[in-house]
Structure formats: C-alpha cells, structure tokens
Design an enzyme around this catalytic site. Structure first.
Site, PDB file in Angstrom:
ATOM      1  N   ASP A 100      21.796  -4.975 -36.766  1.00  0.00           N
ATOM      2  CA  ASP A 100      20.472  -5.810 -36.732  1.00  0.00           C
ATOM      3  C   ASP A 100      20.768  -6.988 -36.915  1.00  0.00           C
ATOM      4  O   ASP A 100      21.595  -7.718 -37.713  1.00  0.00           O
ATOM      5  CB  ASP A 100      19.509  -5.313 -37.569  1.00  0.00           C
ATOM      6  CG  ASP A 100      18.300  -5.610 -37.202  1.00  0.00           C
ATOM      7  OD1 ASP A 100      17.685  -6.187 -36.199  1.00  0.00           O
ATOM      8  OD2 ASP A 100      17.131  -5.183 -38.336  1.00  0.00           O
ATOM      9  N   HIS A 131      22.979 -12.003 -28.830  1.00  0.00           N
ATOM     10  CA  HIS A 131      23.261 -10.560 -28.579  1.00  0.00           C
ATOM     11  C   HIS A 131      24.707 -10.739 -27.969  1.00  0.00           C
ATOM     12  O   HIS A 131      25.443  -9.764 -28.203  1.00  0.00           O
ATOM     13  CB  HIS A 131      22.238 -10.069 -27.171  1.00  0.00           C
ATOM     14  CG  HIS A 131      20.859  -9.597 -27.883  1.00  0.00           C
ATOM     15  ND1 HIS A 131      20.791  -9.007 -29.171  1.00  0.00           N
ATOM     16  CD2 HIS A 131      19.787 -10.196 -27.565  1.00  0.00           C
ATOM     17  CE1 HIS A 131      19.341  -9.020 -28.894  1.00  0.00           C
ATOM     18  NE2 HIS A 131      18.825  -9.616 -28.211  1.00  0.00           N
ATOM     19  N   LEU A 171      39.962   7.074 -32.820  1.00  0.00           N
ATOM     20  CA  LEU A 171      38.613   6.981 -32.990  1.00  0.00           C
ATOM     21  C   LEU A 171      37.626   7.536 -32.083  1.00  0.00           C
ATOM     22  O   LEU A 171      37.903   7.123 -30.847  1.00  0.00           O
ATOM     23  CB  LEU A 171      38.347   5.205 -33.466  1.00  0.00           C
ATOM     24  CG  LEU A 171      36.888   5.043 -33.500  1.00  0.00           C
ATOM     25  CD1 LEU A 171      36.319   5.315 -34.942  1.00  0.00           C
ATOM     26  CD2 LEU A 171      36.735   3.465 -33.075  1.00  0.00           C
TER      27      LEU A 171
HETATM   28  C1  IPE Z   1      17.087  -1.206 -34.707  1.00  0.00           C
HETATM   29  O1  IPE Z   1      16.641  -2.465 -34.632  1.00  0.00           O
HETATM   30  C2  IPE Z   1      17.403  -0.880 -33.090  1.00  0.00           C
HETATM   31  C3  IPE Z   1      18.861  -1.195 -33.063  1.00  0.00           C
HETATM   32  C4  IPE Z   1      19.734  -2.064 -33.769  1.00  0.00           C
HETATM   33  C5  IPE Z   1      19.508  -1.163 -31.689  1.00  0.00           C
HETATM   34  P1  IPE Z   1      15.330  -3.184 -34.426  1.00  0.00           P
HETATM   35  O2  IPE Z   1      15.415  -4.475 -34.503  1.00  0.00           O
HETATM   36  O3  IPE Z   1      14.849  -2.710 -32.997  1.00  0.00           O
HETATM   37  O4  IPE Z   1      14.371  -2.392 -35.586  1.00  0.00           O
HETATM   38  P2  IPE Z   1      13.114  -2.591 -36.087  1.00  0.00           P
HETATM   39  O5  IPE Z   1      11.941  -3.034 -35.112  1.00  0.00           O
HETATM   40  O6  IPE Z   1      13.112  -3.988 -36.873  1.00  0.00           O
HETATM   41  O7  IPE Z   1      12.628  -1.721 -37.246  1.00  0.00           O
HETATM   42  C1  IPE Z   2      19.798  -6.470 -32.867  1.00  0.00           C
HETATM   43  O1  IPE Z   2      19.172  -7.470 -33.140  1.00  0.00           O
HETATM   44  C2  IPE Z   2      19.981  -5.966 -31.551  1.00  0.00           C
HETATM   45  C3  IPE Z   2      19.020  -4.747 -31.008  1.00  0.00           C
HETATM   46  C4  IPE Z   2      17.930  -4.070 -31.626  1.00  0.00           C
HETATM   47  C5  IPE Z   2      19.379  -4.529 -29.495  1.00  0.00           C
HETATM   48  P1  IPE Z   2      17.731  -7.753 -32.886  1.00  0.00           P
HETATM   49  O2  IPE Z   2      17.583  -8.367 -31.471  1.00  0.00           O
HETATM   50  O3  IPE Z   2      16.730  -6.683 -33.394  1.00  0.00           O
HETATM   51  O4  IPE Z   2      17.765  -9.129 -33.835  1.00  0.00           O
HETATM   52  P2  IPE Z   2      16.467  -9.470 -34.888  1.00  0.00           P
HETATM   53  O5  IPE Z   2      16.227  -8.367 -35.828  1.00  0.00           O
HETATM   54  O6  IPE Z   2      15.410  -9.727 -33.884  1.00  0.00           O
HETATM   55  O7  IPE Z   2      17.011 -10.685 -35.439  1.00  0.00           O
HETATM   56 MG    MG Z   3      16.068  -6.170 -35.004  1.00  0.00          MG
END
Ligand code: IPE
Ligand code: IPE
Ligand code: MG
Length: 247
Positions: A18, A35, A129
C-alpha cells in the site's frame, strides 16, 4: 549483502502493498508513477524472499474493491500486471519460482486471464519460492465462492451439511494447499486488512511499516522478519516456557 540468519522463519509471508499513490503525490508525480515504482519493489522483495528461504510469498496486487477507482487507474494497474508477467516470467521461472494466482478469475479480461494461466502453467513444477499473486482478490468474495461450492455438493447429495469442517472450508478457498500466512506486512502506515485473507489470518502476526510500498525492499523486509522472530506465538495455548513451569 549476505542473508541474515533468523531464529524463527515464517514459512508464508503475505504483503499488503500500500501507498503507491501517496508516494507519487509526495513527489508531485501522477499516481501511475507510484504504481510503476511499486513494481520495482515487487522485484526486489521477491528476490529477498527467495534468498531468505521463504517458501510462500503472497502479494496483494489488486483487490475486488479496487474496481471503484477511476477507469484510467484500473487500466494502468491491469497494464502493469500484464507487463510484469510478460517481462519477468522467464526470470522467475529461471529462479525456480512457482506462481499461483488467487482471486476471482471470472470477471477478468481474457488477455489478462490467459497470461495469468500461462504463468501458473509454466511454473507449476518449480520448487523454490511459491509467489502467490492476489489479483481481483477479496476475502469475503473468496469465502462466499467457497460456500457456493460446498452448498452445491450438499444440494447434489455428495456431502452432508453437518460434515462441513474448517478443513473442508479451507480446501475450497483459493488458497487451498497453501499454509496460512505466518506474517502479514502492510506498508504505508495503514493498519487494516482491507478484505485480505480474513479466514487465513486467524493466527497471523502483523507488522505495519510506515514507509510507502515503492520504498519497500530487502532491508525493510528483513527488518520485518526480525520483528517476527521476536514474537511469541501461542495459538491459544501456552508458550513453551510457561508450559514448562506450569504457570
Ligand atoms: C489494499 O489497499 C489493496 C491492495 C494493496 C491491492 P487499498 O489502498 O485498496 O486499501 P484501502 O482502500 O486503503 O483500505
Ligand atoms: C497500493 O497503493 C496499490 C494498490 C492498491 C493497487 P495505493 O494505490 O492504494 O496507494 P495509496 O494508498 O492511494 O497511497
Ligand atoms: Mg491504498
């Protein structure tokens, strides 16, 4: 960097990757750049896990709720997964990595689905792995699909309702055959599961890392393993020391 030796090693580490968006925002960049940088962190983490002798690494790449994001971002994320498999499959295969996909496959575009199936097929006999990619994954959706599959067996007379046990439920989940995660890491400072491995996390240890996912890598991964090694896991029983003294 030589591999550190840990007192107790998790067999299965799962990571909620995240913070890509916030990493980019902090730098005045579009979220897509976060990303993209996140994919590099994936590469480094997979190598670090393999080097440390971890048997299973699960990465939460796209949740069943991430479809709520703007179409352009969803399409970026799909594109990145495709590019990752295309570019990295040969090298992962050479590293003896076995790929498993969890999540709902039915609503995926056929080009993505075919690539995922190819990755699983190509690497199915590898023995180092196991890299589990959670894509279009949501734990409640997974559990509901497992329920449907059990209910179908009951309906058809192949199974009696009272014969349903946690082991049978386990065997119908996408993670069938994969041990529960010993350690779940979440980056970016958020401290929640966001519908990730709800059933499987019953006795997982959690490590929350303040850094955003693109800044994650070997060093932070090994720091989390060190924290895990210091934990006392009791599974509802007593720790060996307490059991020995009988207190
Ligand atoms: C969780 O992250 C999903 C992934 C890492 C793929 P999100 O960014 O979607 O989660 P919330 O919305 O903050 O809970
Ligand atoms: C995690 O990073 C990637 C996915 C959920 C696919 P985010 O895109 O959720 O990044 P934030 O949480 O908005 O910073
Ligand atoms: Mg996120």
């Amino acid at each position: 960097m030589s591999e550190p030796v840990f007192l107790s090693m998790p067999e299965h580490v799962a990571i909620i990757m995240d913070g890509n968006g916030r990493w980019a925002k902090q730098r005045g960049l579009p979220r897509a750049m976060g990303h993209r940088k996140g994919v590099e962190a994936v590469r480094e983490t997979v190598r670090a896990a393999g080097d440390a002798g971890i048997k299973y690494l699960t990465l939460f790449a796209f949740s069943s709720e991430n479809w709520r994001r703007p179409e352009a971002e969803v399409s970026d994320l799909m594109g990145l997964l495709k590019a990752f498999i295309r570019r990295d499959l040969a090298e992962l295969h050479a590293q003896n990595v076995r790929i498993r996909i969890i999540g709902d496959r039915h609503s995926l575009r056929s080009d993505i689905l075919n690539l995922l199936l190819e990755a699983e097929e190509t690497t199915r006999d590898n023995t180092a792995l196991t890299l589990v990619i959670a894509f279009n994954y949501g734990s409640r959706d997974e559990i509901a699909r497992a329920m449907v599959s059990l209910a179908e067996d009951v309906e058809a007379g192949r199974l009696r309702a009272r014969e349903i046990t946690p082991e049978l439920v386990n065997a119908r989940l996408d993670t069938a055959g994969i041990p529960d995660p010993d350690l779940i890491i979440r980056t970016s400072g958020e401290e929640r599961l966001s519908n990730f491995l709800l059933w499987q996390a019953a006795y997982s240890e959690f490590v929350f890392v303040p850094e955003y996912w693109p800044d994650f890598g070997r060093e932070l991964f090994y720091a989390a393993l060190e924290k895990f090694a210091a934990r006392d896991r009791r599974f509802g029983g007593l720790s060996p020391q307490a059991a020995a003294v009988g207190t």
